[in-house]
Scaffold this active site. Structure first.
Site, PDB file in Angstrom:
ATOM      1  N   ARG A 275     -13.092  27.811  -8.230  1.00  0.00           N
ATOM      2  CA  ARG A 275     -13.655  26.494  -7.359  1.00  0.00           C
ATOM      3  C   ARG A 275     -12.369  25.704  -6.886  1.00  0.00           C
ATOM      4  O   ARG A 275     -12.719  25.403  -5.698  1.00  0.00           O
ATOM      5  CB  ARG A 275     -14.525  25.655  -8.151  1.00  0.00           C
ATOM      6  CG  ARG A 275     -13.959  25.058  -9.271  1.00  0.00           C
ATOM      7  CD  ARG A 275     -14.953  24.717 -10.405  1.00  0.00           C
ATOM      8  NE  ARG A 275     -14.982  26.078 -11.180  1.00  0.00           N
ATOM      9  CZ  ARG A 275     -16.217  26.547 -11.779  1.00  0.00           C
ATOM     10  NH1 ARG A 275     -17.481  25.885 -11.786  1.00  0.00           N
ATOM     11  NH2 ARG A 275     -16.366  27.656 -12.471  1.00  0.00           N
ATOM     12  N   THR A 276     -11.214  25.611  -7.248  1.00  0.00           N
ATOM     13  CA  THR A 276     -10.253  24.999  -6.814  1.00  0.00           C
ATOM     14  C   THR A 276      -9.614  25.822  -5.451  1.00  0.00           C
ATOM     15  O   THR A 276      -9.462  24.899  -4.630  1.00  0.00           O
ATOM     16  CB  THR A 276      -9.312  24.740  -8.021  1.00  0.00           C
ATOM     17  OG1 THR A 276      -9.682  24.114  -9.264  1.00  0.00           O
ATOM     18  CG2 THR A 276      -7.981  23.630  -7.538  1.00  0.00           C
TER      19      THR A 276
ATOM     20  N   LYS B 132       4.700  42.795  -5.540  1.00  0.00           N
ATOM     21  CA  LYS B 132       6.072  43.592  -5.784  1.00  0.00           C
ATOM     22  C   LYS B 132       7.371  42.966  -6.246  1.00  0.00           C
ATOM     23  O   LYS B 132       8.258  43.631  -6.178  1.00  0.00           O
ATOM     24  CB  LYS B 132       6.113  43.807  -4.055  1.00  0.00           C
ATOM     25  CG  LYS B 132       4.953  44.258  -3.177  1.00  0.00           C
ATOM     26  CD  LYS B 132       5.398  44.725  -1.882  1.00  0.00           C
ATOM     27  CE  LYS B 132       4.369  45.098  -1.058  1.00  0.00           C
ATOM     28  NZ  LYS B 132       4.673  44.993   0.355  1.00  0.00           N
TER      29      LYS B 132
ATOM     30  N   ARG C 119      -1.261  26.957  -7.283  1.00  0.00           N
ATOM     31  CA  ARG C 119      -1.631  26.901  -8.542  1.00  0.00           C
ATOM     32  C   ARG C 119      -0.669  27.962  -9.273  1.00  0.00           C
ATOM     33  O   ARG C 119      -0.358  29.147  -8.920  1.00  0.00           O
ATOM     34  CB  ARG C 119      -2.981  27.480  -8.612  1.00  0.00           C
ATOM     35  CG  ARG C 119      -3.380  27.650 -10.121  1.00  0.00           C
ATOM     36  CD  ARG C 119      -4.927  27.749 -10.515  1.00  0.00           C
ATOM     37  NE  ARG C 119      -5.343  26.576 -10.482  1.00  0.00           N
ATOM     38  CZ  ARG C 119      -6.905  26.424 -11.217  1.00  0.00           C
ATOM     39  NH1 ARG C 119      -7.325  27.325 -11.564  1.00  0.00           N
ATOM     40  NH2 ARG C 119      -7.056  25.172 -10.844  1.00  0.00           N
TER      41      ARG C 119
ATOM     42  N   HIS D  36      -3.201  18.749 -13.455  1.00  0.00           N
ATOM     43  CA  HIS D  36      -4.277  19.213 -12.354  1.00  0.00           C
ATOM     44  C   HIS D  36      -4.568  17.809 -11.690  1.00  0.00           C
ATOM     45  O   HIS D  36      -5.929  17.402 -11.940  1.00  0.00           O
ATOM     46  CB  HIS D  36      -5.497  19.808 -13.036  1.00  0.00           C
ATOM     47  CG  HIS D  36      -6.279  20.797 -12.454  1.00  0.00           C
ATOM     48  ND1 HIS D  36      -6.249  20.504 -10.740  1.00  0.00           N
ATOM     49  CD2 HIS D  36      -7.252  21.615 -12.426  1.00  0.00           C
ATOM     50  CE1 HIS D  36      -7.102  21.475 -10.350  1.00  0.00           C
ATOM     51  NE2 HIS D  36      -7.709  22.129 -11.215  1.00  0.00           N
TER      52      HIS D  36
HETATM   53  C1  NCD Z   1      -9.704  24.082 -14.925  1.00  0.00           C
HETATM   54  C2  NCD Z   1      -8.399  24.567 -14.778  1.00  0.00           C
HETATM   55  O1  NCD Z   1      -8.153  25.666 -14.330  1.00  0.00           O
HETATM   56  O2  NCD Z   1      -7.540  23.898 -15.262  1.00  0.00           O
HETATM   57  N1  NCD Z   1     -10.861  24.561 -14.102  1.00  0.00           N
HETATM   58  C3  NCD Z   1     -10.766  23.972 -12.856  1.00  0.00           C
HETATM   59  O3  NCD Z   1      -9.617  23.814 -12.116  1.00  0.00           O
HETATM   60  N2  NCD Z   1     -11.944  23.567 -12.219  1.00  0.00           N
HETATM   61  C4  NCD Z   1     -10.156  24.003 -16.256  1.00  0.00           C
HETATM   62  C5  NCD Z   1     -10.392  25.611 -16.887  1.00  0.00           C
HETATM   63  O4  NCD Z   1     -10.181  26.437 -16.588  1.00  0.00           O
HETATM   64  O5  NCD Z   1     -11.122  25.434 -17.960  1.00  0.00           O
END
Ligand code: NCD
Length: 311
Positions: free
Chosen positions: A61-62, A89, A111, A139
């Site tokens: 989703r992110t 690589k 990320r 986050h």
């Molecule tokens: C979270 C994450 O990746 O930190 N998910 C997200 O970004 N919606 C929480 C999770 O992975 O549990």
């Protein structure tokens, strides 16, 4: 929001922003939310800008949310993952980032499994950086979209009672949310076994309980977290079943409540662990509402970094 010596603005952590920034960002996200309800879901705000999504840890989703947000602002978007980029690589993050910037990227959304990677990136690249989740650290856009959802649903943030339940120790979502909620004057109660709480977490200005029942009586918002099985190195509790019995939002617990809180979850949910599947179905609209809010909030963040007179 930090601004570096070259005038580039970054969003790395909720720790770096103040209440006024949070509130003005939520206000701006509200106008961007309207764009997504139109038949033509696009504004020209970032036309001609290029945004790179560098997702080096799994994400659904992110990643999609940042991509949509950039596209709805008319920016050009390029997306990288660990498997499709030269990182597989053995190319370093530094070299990958420098390559991107050499092609004229205006912002990198990153990320990474290591805490602090986005901050390091700001030292290597000549563009804006957005943290989309770094290890167990922060986050920030997740916390902003959560506050947006709470404010839209409940009308206010100040004085709001928020219980965060589950694997606090491994959760960057919890760390960002605790700080964001504190900054806007909400109260935070953590609900977890001691083995899933970081040491000295009380110093972040939260209360702690081991009783979900007590939290349910008290809270306006019940924020459930996933047990981060990929990050739990050893068993922190007897079994998942045991965890669910004590800390899961089970059907009987939910049905017994006279006053039902707003139930939220950042996703992905582990149905049957932190929430019983039938309860998840009942509260699904709020959780999908968080996802919808995510696009608007990320539009507001990208616009704040790259739009207007900045960037
Ligand atoms: C979270 C994450 O990746 O930190 N998910 C997200 O970004 N919606 C929480 C999770 O992975 O549990």
């Amino acid at each position: 929001m930090n601004e570096d010596v070259n005038g580039h603005r970054h969003l790395l952590a909720i720790a770096d922003v103040d209440r006024d920034f949070i509130i003005s960002l939520l206000d701006s996200a509200r106008s961007f939310a309207e764009v997504s309800t139109r038949p033509i879901k696009k504004v020209p705000a970032l036309r001609g800008r290029t945004i790179a999504n560098l997702f080096l840890e799994p994400s659904t989703r992110t990643r999609i949310s940042f991509e949509l947000a950039a596209k709805r602002l008319s920016a050009d978007v390029i997306s990288f993952s660990r498997t499709t980029s030269s990182i597989s690589k053995g190319e370093s993050l530094k070299d990958t980032a420098k390559t991107l910037v050499a092609m004229g990227v205006d912002a990198v959304v990153i990320r990474h499994s290591s805490a602090g990677a986005p901050k390091m990136l700001t030292g290597w690249v000549d563009c804006s950086v957005v943290n989309a989740g770094d290890g167990m650290h922060e986050h920030p856009t997740q916390a902003l979209l959560d506050l947006f959802t709470m404010r839209e649903r409940l009308g206010h943030l100040e004085g709001l009672k928020v219980a965060i339940v589950g694997d606090i120790d491994h959760s960057r979502v919890a760390r960002s949310n605790i700080q964001a909620l504190n900054k806007v004057g909400a109260e935070v109660l953590l609900v977890a076994p001691r083995s899933l709480l970081p040491e000295r977490i009380e110093e972040m200005g939260v209360d702690i309980t081991g009783s979900l029942e007590q939290a349910l009586e008290w809270c306006d918002v019940l924020y459930l977290l996933r047990i981060q099985l990929e990050r739990v190195e050893e068993s922190r509790f007897p079994s998942l079943r045991e965890y669910t019995l004590q800390y899961g939002l089970t059907k009987p617990r939910w049905q017994n409540l006279k006053r039902k809180p707003l139930v939220m979850h950042p996703g992905p949910m582990n149905r049957g662990v932190e929430i019983e599947s039938s309860v998840a179905d009942e509260v699904e609209s709020v959780i999908t509402g968080q996802v919808t809010a995510g696009v608007a909030v990320r539009m507001a963040v990208l616009y704040e970094l790259l739009g207007g007179s900045h960037g």
